[in-house]
Design an enzyme around this catalytic site. Structure first.
Site, short mmCIF file in Angstrom:
data_model
loop_
_atom_site.label_atom_id
_atom_site.label_comp_id
_atom_site.label_asym_id
_atom_site.label_seq_id
_atom_site.Cartn_x
_atom_site.Cartn_y
_atom_site.Cartn_z
N THR A 103 -19.95 -13.95 15.79
CA THR A 103 -19.94 -15.00 16.81
C THR A 103 -18.51 -15.35 17.23
O THR A 103 -18.24 -15.56 18.43
CB THR A 103 -20.66 -16.25 16.30
N SER A 142 -26.37 -12.91 23.58
CA SER A 142 -26.05 -13.62 22.35
C SER A 142 -25.11 -12.72 21.57
O SER A 142 -24.97 -11.53 21.88
CB SER A 142 -27.31 -13.91 21.52
N THR A 143 -24.49 -13.27 20.56
CA THR A 143 -23.63 -12.44 19.70
C THR A 143 -24.41 -11.26 19.15
O THR A 143 -23.87 -10.17 18.97
CB THR A 143 -23.09 -13.29 18.53
N THR A 189 -12.41 30.38 -10.58
CA THR A 189 -13.54 29.47 -10.75
C THR A 189 -13.35 28.74 -12.06
O THR A 189 -12.98 29.35 -13.07
CB THR A 189 -14.88 30.22 -10.76
N SER A 320 11.97 12.50 -6.96
CA SER A 320 12.18 11.70 -8.15
C SER A 320 13.52 11.00 -8.10
O SER A 320 14.49 11.51 -7.54
CB SER A 320 12.12 12.59 -9.40
N SER A 321 13.56 9.82 -8.70
CA SER A 321 14.81 9.06 -8.80
C SER A 321 15.54 9.41 -10.08
O SER A 321 16.66 8.93 -10.31
CB SER A 321 14.51 7.56 -8.76
N LYS A 326 13.65 17.73 -7.81
CA LYS A 326 12.17 17.72 -7.83
C LYS A 326 11.65 17.32 -6.45
O LYS A 326 12.11 16.37 -5.84
CB LYS A 326 11.68 16.73 -8.88
#
Length: 470
Positions: A103, A142-143, A189, A320-321, A326
């Protein structure tokens, strides 16, 4: 926006609304009530445009049926056309997460259109004696028929954009399938060596998987072409002209160019959210399959020294830090996370659809929000995966061939010639000694060197082959 206010009222009383605002009292109440997601309706322009299409069609239908004054109808139509051109979208301020079955969304649209139409007629915002958001803009509505009909229109457009993005991704996979058609590698697999294949076959299979889901989306989006305009509150059509449903649907088809159809049972259509459940299920299917493909990309590119290392993903950023050099598979990783969110949204949509009671499902706002979020994320994820990952993938050809030549899985190709038991015996010995399948078969004299060379030739093991048994 100006800090000056105008006073508007509704059935609950008076309230201050910013003098510059095109929305009115009911929108202001929704603003005050729903601080939930922090995401305004303006975040979804297709939903806003869909509401404008609905209001435009309703105005035209009411005018053609002699219910709405021509001057009022023209002003409403012009206001709707401005919204469709991209104007006034910032005025759609209601949170997408709202109570009331939509609404607040419907009233946000009614009030904006009404106040802009008043300006076009030469009056001040809020001067509802000349044009009213409920009596005129919301006439015959209407809504409960406006919101789901607008939602359906917006969803159709969103699905089409997602389908385009997925076709783009399919094309990227297919191109790599062709590029890698001569790269022999080991199929697996259960993460164990299986039989040889080409890297091209692997990528082409992913292209087919994405293409199949484009077809499933196309099927699902046809379900939301059915709308319930004219249902008004619960589907009985109370307060609507007998010809209104047909007329407004025709107007919507004309303005949107979508093949919308009126539901054959408006009572059913007003309470049933099955089409949304179906669409969400297909979105979940898309997400699950994209995530599976991204899992594969991460595995095949694992390494570079201690993993499969069969393919290289384009390096997008340092990984990476603390670990120099990496580089992580960040694009497949983000697509995985999108998939998890889409699966979660599917649960939300399922619960919201089940929560419908009697003649209306009041949970449609969270259904719509979840569907939009899923489609938006999947659309961006598909294009990101195609452009920032798949298109830049390269093959480590020597590594792929090395794994094939050293694989015990080659014994599978011997089955038709020496039988399962002897093949299993060779596999066990190769595992135990580390020697090659080729060497052991030749040593045992089960086949001649010429026969082994022909049978274990990698390119002969990646497609069906007629075998004449002795």
């Amino acid at each position: 926006m100006s800090k000056e206010y105008r006073i508007e009222h509704d059935s609950l009383g008076e309230i201050e609304v910013s003098k510059d605002a095109y929305y009115g009292v009911q929108t202001q109440r929704a603003l005050d009530n729903f601080h939930i997601s922090g995401i305004a309706m303006s975040h979804y322009p297709r939903l806003i445009n869909a509401l404008a299409y609905v209001k435009l069609a309703a105005s035209d239908a009411n005018a053609s049926l002699g219910l709405l004054d021509e001057q009022k109808s023209r002003a409403i139509s012009r206001a709707c056309e401005e919204i469709l051109s991209g104007k006034l979208h910032e005025q759609f301020v209601v949170d997408v997460m709202q109570g009331g079955a939509g609404t607040s969304a419907n009233m946000n649209a009614n009030e904006i259109i009404c106040n802009r139409a008043l300006e076009l007629m030469g009056y001040e915002k809020g001067d509802y004696d000349h044009l009213h958001p409920l009596n005129d803009v919301n006439m015959s509505q209407s809504t409960n028929d406006v919101y789901p009909s607008a939602l359906n229109i917006a969803l159709i457009l969103e699905v089409r954009e997602l389908m385009d993005a997925m076709r783009h991704l399919k094309k990227a996979f297919a191109a790599k399938g062709k590029e890698f058609s001569d790269v022999i590698k080991m199929g697996r697999t259960q993460l164990q060596d299986a039989v040889p294949m080409t890297l091209g076959q692997e990528f082409s299979a992913w292209a087919v998987m994405v293409g199949e889901d484009v077809q499933r989306l196309d099927e699902a989006q046809h379900l939301v072409h059915e709308i319930n305009m004219g249902a008004t509150a619960i589907g009985t059509g109370l307060n609507a002209h007998p010809d209104y449903t047909r007329t407004v649907t025709e107007k919507l088809v004309e303005s949107t160019t979508l093949q919308l159809v009126s539901s054959p049972d408006l009572v059913e259509a007003t309470q049933d959210t099955g089409a949304y459940v179906q669409l969400s299920g297909v979105l979940k299917r898309v997400a699950v399959k994209l995530s599976k493909i991204c899992n594969d990309l991460r595995l095949l590119s694992s390494g570079p020294r201690c993993g499969f290392n069969e393919i290289n993903l384009p390096p997008m950023q340092p990984g990476s830090s603390i670990m120099p050099g990496k580089v992580n598979p960040v694009i497949p990783e983000v697509v995985n996370q999108v998939a998890f969110a889409v699966v979660g949204n599917d649960v939300t949509i399922s619960m919201a659809s089940e929560a419908g009671q009697l003649e209306l499902n009041v949970m449609e706002p969270v259904i719509g929000y979840s569907l939009f979020q899923s489609m938006n994320m999947l659309q961006r994820a598909s294009r990101t995966l195609a452009d920032k990952c798949v298109s830049g993938i390269t093959a480590n050809r020597e590594r792929c061939l090395e794994l094939v030549e050293n694989s015990i899985g080659l014994v599978t190709a011997l089955n038709p010639f020496i039988g399962y038991e002897k093949s299993a015996e060779i596999a066990k010995e190769a595992m135990k000694t580390g020697r090659s399948v080729y060497e052991i078969v030749l040593e045992k004299g089960y086949l001649s060197q010429e026969e082994i060379d022909d049978i274990l030739k990698p390119e002969n093991m990646v497609k069906p082959r007629y075998i004449k048994r002795s």
